[in-house]
Design a protein around this motif. Sequence first.
Motif, short mmCIF file in Angstrom:
data_model
loop_
_atom_site.label_atom_id
_atom_site.label_comp_id
_atom_site.label_asym_id
_atom_site.label_seq_id
_atom_site.Cartn_x
_atom_site.Cartn_y
_atom_site.Cartn_z
N GLY A 45 4.18 -48.21 -8.75
CA GLY A 45 2.92 -48.79 -8.73
C GLY A 45 1.99 -48.14 -9.50
N ALA A 46 2.15 -47.21 -10.01
CA ALA A 46 0.96 -46.48 -10.93
C ALA A 46 0.38 -47.35 -12.07
CB ALA A 46 1.67 -45.02 -11.45
N CYS A 47 1.19 -48.17 -12.49
CA CYS A 47 0.74 -49.17 -13.64
C CYS A 47 0.25 -50.50 -13.34
CB CYS A 47 1.99 -49.11 -14.63
SG CYS A 47 3.41 -50.34 -13.71
N VAL A 48 -0.06 -50.63 -11.73
CA VAL A 48 -0.55 -51.95 -11.82
C VAL A 48 -1.67 -52.28 -12.55
CG1 VAL A 48 -1.53 -53.14 -9.62
CG2 VAL A 48 0.29 -51.85 -9.26
N VAL A 49 -1.94 -53.48 -12.94
CA VAL A 49 -3.20 -53.91 -13.60
C VAL A 49 -3.20 -55.55 -12.99
CG1 VAL A 49 -3.05 -52.56 -15.68
CG2 VAL A 49 -1.99 -55.01 -15.52
N GLY A 53 -5.74 -62.44 -13.08
CA GLY A 53 -6.10 -62.26 -11.53
C GLY A 53 -5.14 -61.98 -10.50
N ARG A 54 -3.94 -61.70 -10.89
CA ARG A 54 -3.08 -61.39 -10.04
C ARG A 54 -2.56 -59.85 -10.29
NH1 ARG A 54 -3.78 -63.43 -5.76
NH2 ARG A 54 -2.11 -62.66 -5.06
N PRO A 55 -2.09 -59.26 -9.24
CA PRO A 55 -1.53 -57.65 -9.67
C PRO A 55 -0.23 -57.94 -10.32
CG PRO A 55 -1.41 -58.29 -7.13
CD PRO A 55 -2.22 -59.40 -8.03
N VAL A 56 0.02 -57.20 -11.16
CA VAL A 56 1.46 -57.00 -11.98
C VAL A 56 1.54 -55.45 -11.97
CG1 VAL A 56 1.46 -59.42 -12.66
CG2 VAL A 56 0.65 -57.29 -14.18
N LYS A 57 2.66 -55.21 -12.04
CA LYS A 57 3.42 -53.94 -12.45
C LYS A 57 3.49 -54.01 -14.23
CE LYS A 57 4.78 -52.33 -8.01
NZ LYS A 57 5.91 -52.02 -7.38
N VAL A 64 4.28 -59.26 -24.97
CA VAL A 64 4.24 -60.80 -25.26
C VAL A 64 4.27 -61.64 -24.31
CG1 VAL A 64 5.42 -60.15 -27.65
CG2 VAL A 64 6.66 -60.80 -25.64
N GLU A 65 4.38 -61.32 -23.20
CA GLU A 65 4.41 -62.09 -21.90
C GLU A 65 2.98 -62.36 -21.51
OE1 GLU A 65 8.01 -62.02 -18.91
OE2 GLU A 65 7.18 -59.92 -19.57
N ALA A 66 2.14 -61.20 -22.02
CA ALA A 66 0.53 -61.44 -21.65
C ALA A 66 -0.27 -62.01 -22.53
CB ALA A 66 0.06 -59.94 -21.48
N GLU A 67 0.45 -62.67 -23.54
CA GLU A 67 0.03 -63.39 -24.78
C GLU A 67 -0.93 -64.47 -24.11
OE1 GLU A 67 -1.54 -65.20 -28.12
OE2 GLU A 67 -0.06 -63.36 -28.06
N GLY A 68 -2.31 -64.35 -24.56
CA GLY A 68 -3.35 -64.99 -23.95
C GLY A 68 -3.98 -65.09 -22.54
N ALA A 69 -3.46 -63.99 -22.08
CA ALA A 69 -3.81 -63.88 -20.73
C ALA A 69 -5.04 -62.77 -20.44
CB ALA A 69 -2.76 -62.99 -19.81
N GLU A 70 -5.76 -62.76 -19.31
CA GLU A 70 -6.92 -61.89 -18.96
C GLU A 70 -6.32 -60.98 -18.30
OE1 GLU A 70 -10.21 -62.52 -18.85
OE2 GLU A 70 -10.30 -64.30 -20.18
N ILE A 71 -6.52 -59.58 -18.73
CA ILE A 71 -6.11 -58.46 -18.19
C ILE A 71 -7.13 -57.48 -17.67
CG2 ILE A 71 -4.75 -56.17 -18.54
CD1 ILE A 71 -2.79 -58.93 -18.95
N LEU A 72 -7.06 -57.05 -16.56
CA LEU A 72 -8.01 -55.98 -15.84
C LEU A 72 -7.41 -54.79 -15.50
CD1 LEU A 72 -10.91 -55.81 -15.02
CD2 LEU A 72 -10.16 -56.58 -12.69
N THR A 73 -7.84 -53.79 -16.25
CA THR A 73 -7.16 -52.55 -15.97
C THR A 73 -8.13 -51.60 -15.19
OG1 THR A 73 -8.34 -51.35 -17.89
CG2 THR A 73 -6.26 -52.46 -18.28
N ILE A 74 -7.74 -50.52 -14.78
CA ILE A 74 -8.68 -49.63 -14.09
C ILE A 74 -9.95 -49.26 -14.51
CG2 ILE A 74 -7.57 -47.44 -14.99
CD1 ILE A 74 -8.94 -48.22 -11.28
N GLU A 75 -9.98 -49.45 -16.14
CA GLU A 75 -11.34 -48.83 -16.98
C GLU A 75 -12.13 -50.18 -16.65
OE1 GLU A 75 -7.97 -46.65 -19.03
OE2 GLU A 75 -8.08 -48.65 -18.24
N GLY A 76 -11.70 -51.40 -16.37
CA GLY A 76 -12.41 -52.59 -16.38
C GLY A 76 -13.18 -52.64 -14.94
N PRO A 104 -5.23 -45.19 -9.93
CA PRO A 104 -5.63 -46.33 -10.58
C PRO A 104 -4.77 -47.54 -10.12
CG PRO A 104 -5.28 -44.62 -12.19
CD PRO A 104 -4.81 -44.08 -10.98
N GLY A 105 -3.47 -47.21 -9.75
CA GLY A 105 -2.66 -48.53 -9.38
C GLY A 105 -3.10 -48.90 -7.97
#
Length: 158
Positions: A45-49, A53-57, A64-76, A104-105
């Motif tokens: 779980g250290a890589c959870v982003v 709007g949903r948590p993923v590892k 390529v699966e994140a194409e067009g997605a909204e990603i939120l990381t710990i930096e955000g 972060p995760g």
Amino acid sequence: MDVSMTVNGRPASGKVEGRTLLVHFLRDDLHLTGTHVGCDTSQCGACVVHMDGRPVKACSVLAVEAEGAEILTIEGMANPDGSLSVIQQAFQDHHGLQCGFCTPGMVMSAAALLKDDPHPDERTIRDYLDGNICRCTGYHNIVKAILAASENASIAAQ
């Protein structure tokens, strides 16, 4: 392959191999190193982003699966003025970290939990964090931090 997405509210794109994991795209291409690689097997779980709007590892998602997605990381997660978010501040105030590697995760998972359940009890928090491993603590202070953040859940879930 070309990939583009929104990361922490900003457009991001790059060229990746089809096998490039989202965690490596974030760390190596975008230099967002807060998302950690702890196991490469989707167990720690250290890589959870958050993806749309949903948590993923991020070690189990291809870039390529994140194409067009909204990603939120710990930096955000920080507030617009750069100050710590409610959840981050609660982790600091309640000593919900030691070495910081899992933090972060844990913070990203806590944010997802509080979005779904603004006032979880201790058991719910412990169950929700089942996919996040901390090798330094007994989780007591992590749970305390999330309970404290839940007191401001309307702010924490943003």
